[in-house]
Design a protein around this motif. Sequence first.
Motif, PDB file in Angstrom:
ATOM      1  N   ALA A  66       0.613  -1.526  -0.358  1.00 18.60           N
ATOM      2  CA  ALA A  66       0.077  -0.121   0.366  1.00 18.60           C
ATOM      3  C   ALA A  66       0.849   1.039   0.181  1.00 18.60           C
ATOM      4  O   ALA A  66       2.283   1.207   0.171  1.00 18.60           O
ATOM      5  CB  ALA A  66      -0.943   0.165   0.898  1.00 18.60           C
ATOM      6  N   ILE A  68       0.331   4.819   2.001  1.00 17.97           N
ATOM      7  CA  ILE A  68       0.229   5.811   2.990  1.00 17.97           C
ATOM      8  C   ILE A  68       0.177   7.402   2.686  1.00 17.97           C
ATOM      9  O   ILE A  68       1.249   7.488   2.247  1.00 17.97           O
ATOM     10  CB  ILE A  68       0.016   4.842   4.002  1.00 17.97           C
ATOM     11  N   THR A 133       0.089  -4.235  12.564  1.00 14.13           N
ATOM     12  CA  THR A 133      -0.985  -4.816  12.386  1.00 14.13           C
ATOM     13  C   THR A 133      -1.747  -6.532  13.043  1.00 14.13           C
ATOM     14  O   THR A 133      -0.880  -6.898  13.560  1.00 14.13           O
ATOM     15  CB  THR A 133      -1.419  -5.013  10.538  1.00 14.13           C
ATOM     16  N   SER A 326      -3.673  -5.629   2.553  1.00 15.53           N
ATOM     17  CA  SER A 326      -3.580  -4.844   2.308  1.00 15.53           C
ATOM     18  C   SER A 326      -5.478  -4.539   3.304  1.00 15.53           C
ATOM     19  O   SER A 326      -5.335  -3.162   4.037  1.00 15.53           O
ATOM     20  CB  SER A 326      -4.620  -4.589   1.169  1.00 15.53           C
ATOM     21  N   ARG A 327      -5.960  -5.203   4.041  1.00 17.18           N
ATOM     22  CA  ARG A 327      -6.799  -4.911   5.063  1.00 17.18           C
ATOM     23  C   ARG A 327      -6.719  -5.034   5.994  1.00 17.18           C
ATOM     24  O   ARG A 327      -7.026  -3.789   7.195  1.00 17.18           O
ATOM     25  CB  ARG A 327      -8.074  -6.213   4.690  1.00 17.18           C
ATOM     26  N   LEU A 329      -3.805  -3.348   6.870  1.00 17.81           N
ATOM     27  CA  LEU A 329      -3.344  -1.598   7.347  1.00 17.81           C
ATOM     28  C   LEU A 329      -4.699  -1.107   7.171  1.00 17.81           C
ATOM     29  O   LEU A 329      -4.233   0.232   8.221  1.00 17.81           O
ATOM     30  CB  LEU A 329      -3.125  -1.476   5.063  1.00 17.81           C
ATOM     31  N   ARG A 330      -5.749  -1.922   5.959  1.00 13.32           N
ATOM     32  CA  ARG A 330      -7.090  -0.207   6.447  1.00 13.32           C
ATOM     33  C   ARG A 330      -7.450  -0.496   7.477  1.00 13.32           C
ATOM     34  O   ARG A 330      -7.835   0.836   8.453  1.00 13.32           O
ATOM     35  CB  ARG A 330      -7.997  -0.988   4.961  1.00 13.32           C
ATOM     36  N   SER A 333      -5.084   1.620  10.073  1.00 14.68           N
ATOM     37  CA  SER A 333      -5.493   3.232  10.051  1.00 14.68           C
ATOM     38  C   SER A 333      -7.331   3.919  10.424  1.00 14.68           C
ATOM     39  O   SER A 333      -6.680   5.058  11.110  1.00 14.68           O
ATOM     40  CB  SER A 333      -5.400   2.859   8.570  1.00 14.68           C
ATOM     41  N   ALA A 334      -7.641   2.402  10.870  1.00  9.88           N
ATOM     42  CA  ALA A 334      -9.277   2.993  11.132  1.00  9.88           C
ATOM     43  C   ALA A 334      -9.248   3.160  12.989  1.00  9.88           C
ATOM     44  O   ALA A 334     -10.061   3.641  13.101  1.00  9.88           O
ATOM     45  CB  ALA A 334     -10.394   2.219  10.208  1.00  9.88           C
TER      46      ALA A 334
END
Length: 335
Positions: A66, A68, A133, A326-327, A329-330, A333-334
Amino acid sequence: MRFHVDGWDPTYGSSVENAENGIADSTAKVTPHIELAPADWKPISPSQVSAPGAVLFVDGVRRIEARIWIEQPPSVEPASSPGNAVRDARMALCASYAAGTVCCCPDRGAHLLTIDYRRGLFTTATNAADVPTTAGTYKATITADEQDQNLAVLLSTALQRQLTDLEVLVATHARTTLTSHGVPEDSDLLVVDGPLRGRTHLPRALGFIKSHRTAYLPPDLHTMIATLAPGERSPVFLMGTSWDRHAWYLRLPCTPGAPWAGVVRLECAADIPASAAIELANLSQALLPRYASIEYKDTRAPQNLVPVAGLERELRRHLGNPILLSRALRVASAS
């Protein structure tokens, strides 16, 4: 009209990378008379050599999961708009990378010897921190911001440096384990997939370059490379760009075709005697053709050596599922 089909998978580019305009000229400083005087240059046939106790193949792979953006601390409030501090963000790369070593020795054949992988965050943001993560922690590497260099290139270079360091680590560890399965100390040959830059301090090491974008030799000597028969090599020469090394060209066994089909460039350290470099060239000429890949099995044949191809597949498996990473990391981030 006669033509030749490049056997390489087009998704990997071409074995001659600047194929549209031919191989580009180089500004490298070349000393061609290390083994033969330029007037005497000719293809060199294989010679009898003593086989090493083992051949170690080292490779690394990398994948960007990703891009970012890291928020920066608010800057000074503009006088025209008090209370509204300007906020900024810096781009960063989240990547996974892995390196490993395959050992080819008489007692055990080809087998995976060492493997290691990392996850990293690469950025110029000075406030960057590690990103934990559910799929692992992306360790922050902060690199200095060079205004005259493209940021994406700068971060990619930082990632490549970390991968190179990991390749050195696994290669060094691999050599410490060789004596446990019958390989005499200091009797191995180390083949690094790619240029030897950053690894010239490793003893008995070769850099193996599959593709070509630059013509390092003078035109009359460069032309000779296309006349190499399978198994033949060029004389050894000394080459200096931003770093120095001995080098030579070798044509691997392949289906007759384009002038540079099956040609690879080998490198070794510049600070060893010329006789030692020539000895390594003879050794590479005797050993590496037996590991050349076959067209119907590999789309980068013959340059993508069989042990390296197998190692790449295993390394990519260790990188993990890119969709899940990727999921992760998302989600991080949230939170």
